[in-house]
Design a protein around this motif. Sequence first.
Motif, PDB file in Angstrom:
ATOM      1  N   LEU A  56       0.683  -1.066  -0.402  1.00  0.00           N
ATOM      2  CA  LEU A  56       0.122  -0.032  -0.562  1.00  0.00           C
ATOM      3  C   LEU A  56       0.777   1.130  -0.156  1.00  0.00           C
ATOM      4  CD1 LEU A  56      -3.058  -1.284   2.934  1.00  0.00           C
ATOM      5  CD2 LEU A  56      -3.217  -0.602   0.123  1.00  0.00           C
ATOM      6  N   PRO A  57       0.510   2.419  -0.228  1.00  0.00           N
ATOM      7  CA  PRO A  57       1.023   3.362  -0.684  1.00  0.00           C
ATOM      8  C   PRO A  57       1.244   4.022   1.250  1.00  0.00           C
ATOM      9  CG  PRO A  57      -0.180   3.570  -1.846  1.00  0.00           C
ATOM     10  CD  PRO A  57      -0.760   2.453  -1.451  1.00  0.00           C
ATOM     11  N   PRO A  58       2.047   4.870   1.100  1.00  0.00           N
ATOM     12  CA  PRO A  58       1.688   5.383   2.580  1.00  0.00           C
ATOM     13  C   PRO A  58       0.720   5.472   3.291  1.00  0.00           C
ATOM     14  CG  PRO A  58       3.983   5.771   1.367  1.00  0.00           C
ATOM     15  CD  PRO A  58       3.285   5.320   0.497  1.00  0.00           C
ATOM     16  N   GLU A  59       0.555   6.476   3.082  1.00  0.00           N
ATOM     17  CA  GLU A  59      -1.076   7.623   3.373  1.00  0.00           C
ATOM     18  C   GLU A  59      -1.673   6.092   3.809  1.00  0.00           C
ATOM     19  OE1 GLU A  59       0.614   8.427   0.392  1.00  0.00           O
ATOM     20  OE2 GLU A  59       1.179   9.357   0.136  1.00  0.00           O
ATOM     21  N   LEU A  60      -2.191   5.397   2.775  1.00  0.00           N
ATOM     22  CA  LEU A  60      -3.190   4.454   2.577  1.00  0.00           C
ATOM     23  C   LEU A  60      -2.252   3.265   3.872  1.00  0.00           C
ATOM     24  CD1 LEU A  60      -4.119   3.114  -0.982  1.00  0.00           C
ATOM     25  CD2 LEU A  60      -5.554   5.048   0.901  1.00  0.00           C
ATOM     26  N   GLN A  61      -1.780   2.727   4.091  1.00  0.00           N
ATOM     27  CA  GLN A  61      -0.880   2.209   4.853  1.00  0.00           C
ATOM     28  C   GLN A  61      -1.619   3.141   6.721  1.00  0.00           C
ATOM     29  OE1 GLN A  61      -0.471  -1.344   5.297  1.00  0.00           O
ATOM     30  NE2 GLN A  61      -0.237  -0.817   7.167  1.00  0.00           N
ATOM     31  N   LEU A  62      -1.307   4.156   6.536  1.00  0.00           N
ATOM     32  CA  LEU A  62      -1.111   4.851   8.069  1.00  0.00           C
ATOM     33  C   LEU A  62      -3.077   4.826   7.367  1.00  0.00           C
ATOM     34  CD1 LEU A  62       0.180   5.936   9.897  1.00  0.00           C
ATOM     35  CD2 LEU A  62      -0.012   8.603   8.525  1.00  0.00           C
ATOM     36  N   LYS A  63      -3.753   5.034   7.482  1.00  0.00           N
ATOM     37  CA  LYS A  63      -5.666   5.140   7.084  1.00  0.00           C
ATOM     38  C   LYS A  63      -5.580   3.891   7.497  1.00  0.00           C
ATOM     39  CE  LYS A  63      -7.015   8.406   3.918  1.00  0.00           C
ATOM     40  NZ  LYS A  63      -7.962   8.437   3.774  1.00  0.00           N
ATOM     41  N   LYS A  64      -5.107   2.573   7.076  1.00  0.00           N
ATOM     42  CA  LYS A  64      -5.769   1.416   7.734  1.00  0.00           C
ATOM     43  C   LYS A  64      -4.434   1.190   9.008  1.00  0.00           C
ATOM     44  CE  LYS A  64      -5.122  -3.510   6.489  1.00  0.00           C
ATOM     45  NZ  LYS A  64      -3.772  -4.460   5.597  1.00  0.00           N
ATOM     46  N   GLU A  65      -3.406   1.254   9.320  1.00  0.00           N
ATOM     47  CA  GLU A  65      -3.379   1.675  10.741  1.00  0.00           C
ATOM     48  C   GLU A  65      -4.086   2.202  11.679  1.00  0.00           C
ATOM     49  OE1 GLU A  65       0.349   2.477  11.214  1.00  0.00           O
ATOM     50  OE2 GLU A  65       1.363   1.196   9.778  1.00  0.00           O
ATOM     51  N   ILE A  66      -4.799   3.384  11.518  1.00  0.00           N
ATOM     52  CA  ILE A  66      -5.570   4.196  12.713  1.00  0.00           C
ATOM     53  C   ILE A  66      -7.104   3.366  11.814  1.00  0.00           C
ATOM     54  CG2 ILE A  66      -7.010   6.410  12.456  1.00  0.00           C
ATOM     55  CD1 ILE A  66      -4.409   7.595  10.895  1.00  0.00           C
ATOM     56  N   ARG A  67      -7.599   2.972  11.604  1.00  0.00           N
ATOM     57  CA  ARG A  67      -8.641   2.379  11.301  1.00  0.00           C
ATOM     58  C   ARG A  67      -9.326   1.070  12.260  1.00  0.00           C
ATOM     59  NH1 ARG A  67      -9.799   6.648  10.352  1.00  0.00           N
ATOM     60  NH2 ARG A  67     -10.886   7.137   8.216  1.00  0.00           N
ATOM     61  N   GLN A  68      -8.191   0.251  11.720  1.00  0.00           N
ATOM     62  CA  GLN A  68      -7.341  -1.176  13.211  1.00  0.00           C
ATOM     63  C   GLN A  68      -7.377  -0.362  14.607  1.00  0.00           C
ATOM     64  OE1 GLN A  68      -4.162  -2.459  11.804  1.00  0.00           O
ATOM     65  NE2 GLN A  68      -5.886  -3.749   9.986  1.00  0.00           N
ATOM     66  N   MET A  69      -6.650   0.900  14.796  1.00  0.00           N
ATOM     67  CA  MET A  69      -6.635   1.334  16.180  1.00  0.00           C
ATOM     68  C   MET A  69      -7.879   1.887  16.664  1.00  0.00           C
ATOM     69  SD  MET A  69      -3.156   3.045  15.709  1.00  0.00           S
ATOM     70  CE  MET A  69      -3.011   3.775  17.448  1.00  0.00           C
ATOM     71  N   GLU A  70      -8.425   2.133  16.091  1.00  0.00           N
ATOM     72  CA  GLU A  70      -9.933   2.768  16.309  1.00  0.00           C
ATOM     73  C   GLU A  70     -10.665   1.539  16.886  1.00  0.00           C
ATOM     74  OE1 GLU A  70     -10.665   7.226  13.472  1.00  0.00           O
ATOM     75  OE2 GLU A  70     -10.836   5.325  12.657  1.00  0.00           O
ATOM     76  N   ASP A  71     -11.030   0.560  16.085  1.00  0.00           N
ATOM     77  CA  ASP A  71     -11.567  -0.577  15.991  1.00  0.00           C
ATOM     78  C   ASP A  71     -11.769  -1.428  17.165  1.00  0.00           C
ATOM     79  OD1 ASP A  71     -12.887  -0.293  13.514  1.00  0.00           O
ATOM     80  OD2 ASP A  71     -11.963  -1.764  12.509  1.00  0.00           O
ATOM     81  N   LEU A  72      -9.897  -1.030  18.143  1.00  0.00           N
ATOM     82  CA  LEU A  72      -9.785  -1.446  19.162  1.00  0.00           C
ATOM     83  C   LEU A  72      -9.918  -0.441  20.267  1.00  0.00           C
ATOM     84  CD1 LEU A  72      -6.050  -2.700  18.478  1.00  0.00           C
ATOM     85  CD2 LEU A  72      -7.633  -4.266  18.669  1.00  0.00           C
ATOM     86  N   ILE A  86      -6.007   6.677  22.364  1.00  0.00           N
ATOM     87  CA  ILE A  86      -6.102   7.650  21.563  1.00  0.00           C
ATOM     88  C   ILE A  86      -4.917   9.060  21.674  1.00  0.00           C
ATOM     89  CG2 ILE A  86      -7.484  10.225  21.240  1.00  0.00           C
ATOM     90  CD1 ILE A  86      -9.498   8.026  23.157  1.00  0.00           C
ATOM     91  N   LYS A  87      -4.289   9.040  21.982  1.00  0.00           N
ATOM     92  CA  LYS A  87      -2.736   9.982  21.688  1.00  0.00           C
ATOM     93  C   LYS A  87      -2.549   8.939  20.829  1.00  0.00           C
ATOM     94  CE  LYS A  87      -0.927  11.121  24.851  1.00  0.00           C
ATOM     95  NZ  LYS A  87       0.093  11.692  26.375  1.00  0.00           N
ATOM     96  N   LYS A  88      -2.483   7.847  21.015  1.00  0.00           N
ATOM     97  CA  LYS A  88      -1.307   7.714  19.580  1.00  0.00           C
ATOM     98  C   LYS A  88      -2.160   7.129  17.581  1.00  0.00           C
ATOM     99  CE  LYS A  88       0.527   3.776  21.795  1.00  0.00           C
ATOM    100  NZ  LYS A  88       0.454   1.928  22.412  1.00  0.00           N
ATOM    101  N   ILE A  89      -3.275   7.005  18.037  1.00  0.00           N
ATOM    102  CA  ILE A  89      -4.199   7.237  17.065  1.00  0.00           C
ATOM    103  C   ILE A  89      -4.612   8.575  16.694  1.00  0.00           C
ATOM    104  CG2 ILE A  89      -6.573   7.884  15.881  1.00  0.00           C
ATOM    105  CD1 ILE A  89      -7.090   5.117  18.214  1.00  0.00           C
ATOM    106  N   ASN A  90      -4.335  10.126  17.041  1.00  0.00           N
ATOM    107  CA  ASN A  90      -4.395  11.266  17.189  1.00  0.00           C
ATOM    108  C   ASN A  90      -2.899  10.904  16.114  1.00  0.00           C
ATOM    109  OD1 ASN A  90      -6.397  11.732  17.818  1.00  0.00           O
ATOM    110  ND2 ASN A  90      -6.247  12.781  20.350  1.00  0.00           N
ATOM    111  N   TYR A  91      -1.885  10.932  16.458  1.00  0.00           N
ATOM    112  CA  TYR A  91      -0.357  11.020  16.391  1.00  0.00           C
ATOM    113  C   TYR A  91      -0.683  10.533  14.819  1.00  0.00           C
ATOM    114  CZ  TYR A  91       4.143  10.779  15.209  1.00  0.00           C
ATOM    115  OH  TYR A  91       5.910  10.611  14.728  1.00  0.00           O
ATOM    116  N   ARG A  92      -1.240   9.699  15.185  1.00  0.00           N
ATOM    117  CA  ARG A  92      -0.845   9.148  13.292  1.00  0.00           C
ATOM    118  C   ARG A  92      -1.902   9.664  12.626  1.00  0.00           C
ATOM    119  NH1 ARG A  92       0.178   4.165  16.566  1.00  0.00           N
ATOM    120  NH2 ARG A  92       2.000   3.259  15.354  1.00  0.00           N
ATOM    121  N   ILE A  93      -3.014  10.709  12.946  1.00  0.00           N
ATOM    122  CA  ILE A  93      -3.884  10.824  12.211  1.00  0.00           C
ATOM    123  C   ILE A  93      -2.757  12.661  11.807  1.00  0.00           C
ATOM    124  CG2 ILE A  93      -6.066  12.612  11.887  1.00  0.00           C
ATOM    125  CD1 ILE A  93      -7.921  10.615  13.847  1.00  0.00           C
ATOM    126  N   MET A  94      -2.228  13.368  13.020  1.00  0.00           N
ATOM    127  CA  MET A  94      -1.159  14.263  12.772  1.00  0.00           C
ATOM    128  C   MET A  94      -0.081  14.183  11.168  1.00  0.00           C
ATOM    129  SD  MET A  94       0.982  16.413  14.867  1.00  0.00           S
ATOM    130  CE  MET A  94       1.904  14.990  14.907  1.00  0.00           C
TER     131      MET A  94
END
Length: 123
Positions: A56-72, A86-94
């Motif tokens: 995956l392109p880096p942007e999509l990989q990061l989005k995938k990680e964010i969605r997985q963490m939100e599910d957790l 939530i702090k980790k998710i926010n960091y990845r979103i930033m």
Amino acid sequence: MFAFDKIAERRIQEAVDRGEFNDLPGRGKPLQIEDDSGIPEDLRMAYKILKNADCLPPELQLKKEIRQMEDLLDDIPDEKERYKLIKKINYRIMKLNMMGRKSPLLEETEIYYHKVADKLAGK
């Protein structure tokens, strides 16, 4: 070129008449045509190779990680652990928002701890 097209069409029609295309896999199902019009022409082949290699392109990989963490988030009973996630998710979103070349209106929004805590508490 016109004569070549006529010959090709005639041969295809003859094959259809003989039933040579009746047993093809996927017959009667819609074609899976990928729309790559949004990808610059010089990058299309590289993107196709990466896609076939399940990269995956880096942007999509990061989005995938964010969605997985939100599910957790829903399954974490401890408030401190939820806050850390939530702090980790926010960091990845930033990080995702910083790497994009898009309108700020299309950026991901960060998760606000108090709103999440209130929602989980049923307030």
